[in-house]
Design an enzyme around this catalytic site. Structure first.
Site, PDB file in Angstrom:
ATOM      1  N   PHE A   1      37.014  50.881  33.889  1.00 43.01           N
ATOM      2  CA  PHE A   1      37.868  51.692  34.764  1.00 43.01           C
ATOM      3  C   PHE A   1      39.038  50.907  35.336  1.00 43.01           C
ATOM      4  O   PHE A   1      40.065  51.477  35.665  1.00 43.01           O
ATOM      5  CB  PHE A   1      37.040  52.329  35.891  1.00 43.01           C
TER       6      PHE A   1
ATOM      7  N   ASP B   1      21.888  46.334  49.575  1.00 41.91           N
ATOM      8  CA  ASP B   1      23.329  46.175  49.463  1.00 41.91           C
ATOM      9  C   ASP B   1      23.832  46.738  50.795  1.00 41.91           C
ATOM     10  O   ASP B   1      23.986  47.952  50.956  1.00 41.91           O
ATOM     11  CB  ASP B   1      23.895  46.946  48.271  1.00 41.91           C
TER      12      ASP B   1
ATOM     13  N   PHE C   1      25.876  50.814  41.571  1.00 39.76           N
ATOM     14  CA  PHE C   1      27.262  50.476  41.859  1.00 39.76           C
ATOM     15  C   PHE C   1      27.750  49.596  40.715  1.00 39.76           C
ATOM     16  O   PHE C   1      26.978  48.815  40.160  1.00 39.76           O
ATOM     17  CB  PHE C   1      27.417  49.775  43.223  1.00 39.76           C
ATOM     18  N   THR C   2      29.027  49.714  40.370  1.00 42.60           N
ATOM     19  CA  THR C   2      29.563  49.078  39.150  1.00 42.60           C
ATOM     20  C   THR C   2      29.228  47.590  39.046  1.00 42.60           C
ATOM     21  O   THR C   2      28.558  47.163  38.098  1.00 42.60           O
ATOM     22  CB  THR C   2      31.089  49.265  39.104  1.00 42.60           C
TER      23      THR C   2
ATOM     24  N   TYR D   1      36.080  20.606  54.793  1.00 49.92           N
ATOM     25  CA  TYR D   1      35.340  20.970  53.583  1.00 49.92           C
ATOM     26  C   TYR D   1      33.888  21.288  53.934  1.00 49.92           C
ATOM     27  O   TYR D   1      33.318  22.252  53.409  1.00 49.92           O
ATOM     28  CB  TYR D   1      35.385  19.828  52.561  1.00 49.92           C
TER      29      TYR D   1
ATOM     30  N   LYS E   1      34.680  45.554  53.311  1.00 49.30           N
ATOM     31  CA  LYS E   1      34.599  46.932  53.790  1.00 49.30           C
ATOM     32  C   LYS E   1      34.373  46.937  55.304  1.00 49.30           C
ATOM     33  O   LYS E   1      35.318  46.784  56.052  1.00 49.30           O
ATOM     34  CB  LYS E   1      33.519  47.702  53.043  1.00 49.30           C
TER      35      LYS E   1
ATOM     36  N   ARG F   1      35.996  58.126  39.740  1.00 47.77           N
ATOM     37  CA  ARG F   1      34.599  57.720  39.853  1.00 47.77           C
ATOM     38  C   ARG F   1      33.775  58.729  39.058  1.00 47.77           C
ATOM     39  O   ARG F   1      33.277  59.700  39.607  1.00 47.77           O
ATOM     40  CB  ARG F   1      34.148  57.684  41.323  1.00 47.77           C
TER      41      ARG F   1
HETATM   42  C1  LIG Z   1      32.620  46.565  46.994  1.00 43.74           C
HETATM   43  C2  LIG Z   1      31.184  46.637  46.758  1.00 43.74           C
HETATM   44  C3  LIG Z   1      30.495  45.598  46.129  1.00 43.74           C
HETATM   45  C4  LIG Z   1      31.184  44.404  45.525  1.00 43.74           C
HETATM   46  O1  LIG Z   1      31.861  43.661  46.480  1.00 43.74           O
HETATM   47  P1  LIG Z   1      33.264  42.943  46.202  1.00 43.74           P
HETATM   48  O2  LIG Z   1      33.598  42.354  47.533  1.00 43.74           O
HETATM   49  O3  LIG Z   1      34.240  43.974  45.740  1.00 43.74           O
HETATM   50  O4  LIG Z   1      33.030  41.898  45.163  1.00 43.74           O
HETATM   51  C5  LIG Z   1      29.119  45.725  46.018  1.00 43.74           C
HETATM   52  N1  LIG Z   1      28.468  46.808  46.453  1.00 43.74           N
HETATM   53  C6  LIG Z   1      29.107  47.830  47.037  1.00 43.74           C
HETATM   54  C7  LIG Z   1      28.336  49.019  47.495  1.00 43.74           C
HETATM   55  C8  LIG Z   1      30.477  47.792  47.190  1.00 43.74           C
HETATM   56  O5  LIG Z   1      31.119  48.838  47.745  1.00 43.74           O
END
Ligand SMILES: *Cc1c(COP(=O)(O)O)cnc(C)c1O
Length: 461
Positions: free
Chosen positions: A451, A218, A127-128, A75, A261, A385
């Site tokens: 979406f 980001d 970004f969303t 933990y 990613k 998108r």
């Molecule tokens: C995917 C993504 C996020 C959010 O991350 P999650 O792992 O899906 O929660 C934030 N910013 C960018 C640019 C992304 O592509």
């Protein structure tokens, strides 16, 4: 266009396979109808080639799988956390690390820690999930990306760059104390996976330093962005990716990162910073929302896979193959006359749905329509998108951005170049009979991030 195999060759061989199956055209018609013409609602079983997202869809290496067996599931104080921390310190140069279950967990902590009601977070396009977390924390997110990014045909090599004049204007009009931080995304997703140059990162930091405004990245696709810096910004041609990444991150106070990613794993995220104060704040919050500060919602084995994947993501042979596979899809579509966002980006090819389906109105959701039509024609899953992703303004009106796109996102190390050629061939065929594609009407709209779950019906042609 002459393609050289040495540029496209996979720097790996395949040890494990997962069968895929193309269901009949009849089943595809029915499946997309049952999914309300929303590709997010398709069953994965009905999908042949899944280009929905590059998020959490990577194939891990034997080295990462070996690491999975070394999970220390304590933990507190898991040794895998310390491997992850060390990997981030080495590859990105940040001193302090807070793990989270995925990127939006880090966005939540960063937004809550740094934004107060009424503050502003300028960003190179939105970004969303990032925008939503800023809004929930009481902030707004004006767009300060260069104009080139909004023009799908502009071939500029760094379309992710921040427009310094736009940023200066936001600072002048609101005063520096109203700016919570400036947010810079690497390889800007919504702009088509377009990189930011090192010169631009340096200039943003210099401007923000004058006003003592924080810069938060980001950094989700920073390895792919670093490769574009290496291949497009002359003075970096001979600099190792890891040194480029360290320099990039030196122009920020901290970052959020979705490991799903570039880190070549299925789950994970983190927040990293040079700033002790940001670290202390987010470290005290992580235990409320994610888990203890040495796992943040991840299993020990998952942290090990992220640590190893982050290091693998800096290999030039891999990054060259990766970006060239994406470019292959783009080049094939361009040769077939299909309108795409140029130049091809780092993780995806974006189709220009307004040009693909000019007979539809914006309210007939051209990008949503096109992604459904591609699935029906080929079994290839893509995603919208455009206006559906963008959502509504505060008065409840639909926003119609210039970019109304369909994203074909390439998972990392998953598909062969034959899969890519098949997808291109089917989309080129569909383009030839584009006038036969009817538009859609939205019949269900959820409150947040519509979406993902909105459903549609087909209109008569
Ligand atoms: C995917 C993504 C996020 C959010 O991350 P999650 O792992 O899906 O929660 C934030 N910013 C960018 C640019 C992304 O592509």
């Amino acid at each position: 266009m002459k393609r050289k195999l040495i540029d496209l060759i996979e720097p790996f061989k395949i040890k494990v396979i997962e069968p895929v199956r193309l269901v009949s055209e009849e089943r595809r018609k029915q499946a997309i109808k049952e999914a309300g013409y929303n590709t997010f609602l398709l069953l994965s079983e009905d999908v042949f080639i899944d280009l929905l997202t590059d998020s959490g869809t990577s194939a891990m290496s034997d080295n990462q799988w070996a690491g999975m067996m070394l999970g220390d599931e304590a933990y507190a104080g898991s040794k895998n956390f310390y491997h992850l921390e060390k990997a981030i310190q080495d590859v990105l140069g940040y001193k302090y690390v807070t793990p989270t279950h995925q990127g939006r967990g880090a966005e939540h902590l960063m937004s809550q820690a740094l934004i107060s009601e009424g503050q502003i977070v300028p960003r190179n396009m939105y970004f969303t999930t990032s925008k939503l977390h800023v809004n929930i924390a009481g902030g707004v997110m004006p767009d300060v990306i260069i104009d080139e990014a909004h023009d799908p045909e502009n071939e500029f090599e760094f379309k992710g760059n921040v427009d310094l004049l736009k940023l200066q204007k936001v600072i002048d009009e609101n005063g520096p104390e109203k700016i919570a931080y400036v947010n810079v995304e690497m390889n800007v997703n919504m702009a088509g996976g377009q990189p930011v140059s090192m010169a631009n990162l340096r200039a943003v930091k210099k401007l923000c330093d004058q006003y003592k405004i924080k810069v938060i990245f980001d950094a989700t696709r920073s390895s792919e962005n670093a490769y574009f810096i290496k291949t497009r910004e002359k003075e970096y041609a001979d600099v190792p990716i890891i040194d480029i990444l360290n320099e990039m991150m030196s122009y920020s106070d901290g970052c959020i990162y979705s490991s799903k990613k570039d880190c070549l794993v299925n789950i994970g995220g983190f927040l990293a910073t040079h700033d002790k104060e940001i670290f202390e704040k987010t470290r005290s919050m992580v235990v409320v929302y994610e888990g203890l500060h040495t796992y943040g919602g991840m299993a020990g084995r998952d942290m090990e896979a992220v640590a190893r994947g982050l290091r693998e993501s800096t290999q030039v042979s891999y990054l060259k193959y990766r970006t060239n596979q994406v470019k292959l899809l783009g080049d094939l579509l361009i040769e077939g006359g299909v309108p795409i966002v140029r130049p091809p980006g780092g993780h995806a090819i974006f189709l220009n749905a307004l040009k693909f389906l000019p007979h539809l109105t914006r309210e007939q959701w051209p990008a949503q329509t096109l992604s459904a039509a591609i699935y029906e024609a080929s079994g290839v899953r893509s995603m919208e998108r455009g206006a559906i992703s963008k959502g509504r303004d505060k008065d409840g009106n639909n926003i119609f951005p210039n970019l109304e796109l369909v994203r074909l996102t390439i998972p990392r190390r998953v598909y062969t170049n034959t899969h890519i050629e098949y997808a291109a061939e089917c989309i080129i065929d569909l383009y030839k009979r584009r006038h036969e594609i009817p538009g859609l009407k939205m019949v269900f709209e959820p409150e947040y991030l519509r979406f993902f779950q909105a459903t549609f019906e087909q209109l008569p042609l």
